[in-house]
Design an enzyme around this catalytic site. Sequence first.
Site, short mmCIF file in Angstrom:
data_model
loop_
_atom_site.label_atom_id
_atom_site.label_comp_id
_atom_site.label_asym_id
_atom_site.label_seq_id
_atom_site.Cartn_x
_atom_site.Cartn_y
_atom_site.Cartn_z
N SER A 8 0.78 -1.30 0.05
CA SER A 8 0.05 0.19 -0.02
C SER A 8 0.90 1.25 -0.03
CB SER A 8 -0.99 -0.02 1.19
OG SER A 8 -1.49 1.42 1.31
N HIS A 31 -1.34 -1.38 -4.16
CA HIS A 31 -2.58 -1.10 -3.27
C HIS A 31 -2.55 0.57 -3.18
CE1 HIS A 31 -6.07 -1.81 -1.01
NE2 HIS A 31 -5.54 -1.00 -0.26
N ASP A 33 -4.89 3.57 -1.79
CA ASP A 33 -5.90 4.00 -0.97
C ASP A 33 -6.32 5.44 -1.20
OD1 ASP A 33 -5.95 1.69 0.78
OD2 ASP A 33 -3.92 2.17 1.44
N MET A 35 -9.01 8.19 -0.04
CA MET A 35 -9.70 8.61 1.02
C MET A 35 -10.29 9.98 0.93
SD MET A 35 -7.51 7.08 4.05
CE MET A 35 -6.40 5.71 4.10
N HIS A 64 -8.42 0.99 -3.86
CA HIS A 64 -9.18 0.59 -2.52
C HIS A 64 -9.84 2.11 -2.46
CE1 HIS A 64 -9.48 -0.04 2.15
NE2 HIS A 64 -10.40 -0.18 1.38
N MET A 66 -12.19 4.50 -0.32
CA MET A 66 -12.66 4.73 0.96
C MET A 66 -13.36 6.24 0.98
SD MET A 66 -9.79 2.95 3.42
CE MET A 66 -8.73 3.11 1.77
N MET A 135 -11.59 -6.03 5.91
CA MET A 135 -10.61 -5.03 6.62
C MET A 135 -10.14 -5.67 7.94
SD MET A 135 -10.23 -2.65 4.47
CE MET A 135 -9.07 -1.32 5.66
N ASP A 173 -6.51 -6.33 4.33
CA ASP A 173 -6.03 -4.98 4.47
C ASP A 173 -5.94 -4.45 6.04
OD1 ASP A 173 -5.09 -2.73 3.83
OD2 ASP A 173 -6.61 -1.94 2.80
O1 5SP Z 1 -6.75 0.73 3.83
C1 5SP Z 1 -5.96 0.99 4.32
C2 5SP Z 1 -6.18 1.65 5.54
O2 5SP Z 1 -7.58 2.22 5.69
C3 5SP Z 1 -4.72 0.41 3.86
O3 5SP Z 1 -4.62 -0.14 2.78
C4 5SP Z 1 -3.58 0.91 4.77
O4 5SP Z 1 -2.43 1.40 3.92
C5 5SP Z 1 -2.83 -0.38 5.39
O5 5SP Z 1 -1.61 -0.18 6.26
P1 5SP Z 1 -0.80 -1.15 7.06
O6 5SP Z 1 -1.87 -1.43 8.14
O7 5SP Z 1 -0.25 -2.27 6.15
O8 5SP Z 1 0.36 -0.06 7.53
FE FE2 Z 2 -6.47 -0.22 1.79
#
Ligand code: 5SP
Ligand code: FE2
Length: 220
Positions: A8, A31, A33, A35, A64, A66, A135, A173
Amino acid sequence: MTARIHPSVLSADFVNMEAALRTIVTADAVHVDVMDNHFVPNLTFGRQMVERIQAVSPIPLDVHLMIDDPDRWAPEYAATGAAGVTFHAEAATDAVELARELRARGAKAGVSLKPGTPIETIVDDLAEFDLVLIMTVEPGFGGQSFMPETMPKLQALAHIRERRGLAFDLQVDGGIAVDTIATAAAAGADVFVAGSAVFGGEDPAARISELRSLADAARA
Ligand SMILES: O=C(CO)[C@@H](O)[C@H](O)COP(=O)(O)O
Ligand SMILES: [Fe+2]
């Protein structure tokens, strides 16, 4: 199939993203994210940044989302050429219709459940999805602790997948690291997102292969 590792970039240096991507070329996908500060209390970036990552990444994108109202926005992310787009079931108005739209645009359709959301939300529609993301932390931030209490959902979905002869991937994740990945793998996960575990260390490539080996050993 071997376990797939998706680093990620939430834990990468946002102003040196291209260099960060070069350190994870041995991963199966990156990955990304997204947000929106509404669905989760954090803000990252939007479509423009995803397009740039898509343009320079040597490996496929696993987006992903969010965000609120994925019914409206998720198809735009599929249009970036991302290999997969995952939205949250809690935010979607019509998850099945949206998954069909994503597939029609050439992306794998993923649906994600927060730790407190039961699998019953999606269990009748599993044939519509290419990936289910369980999650293993509350979405919003990297570096949180893995929540083992989410494992029964993973086990139940792995069981249903086998019984119904379905082929969706099971992704985890949040808090995935060398000390937790075996637990998720043994519970049935095939795709492992890891942010801080990969980018927080000295050698992302070595960490990717270590995580993959640990997951494969636990799945065997
Ligand atoms: O979607 C998410 C957080 O919401 C992830 O994808 C984080 O980036 C995971 O980070 P780590 O817990 O692996 O540090
Ligand atoms: Fe994520």
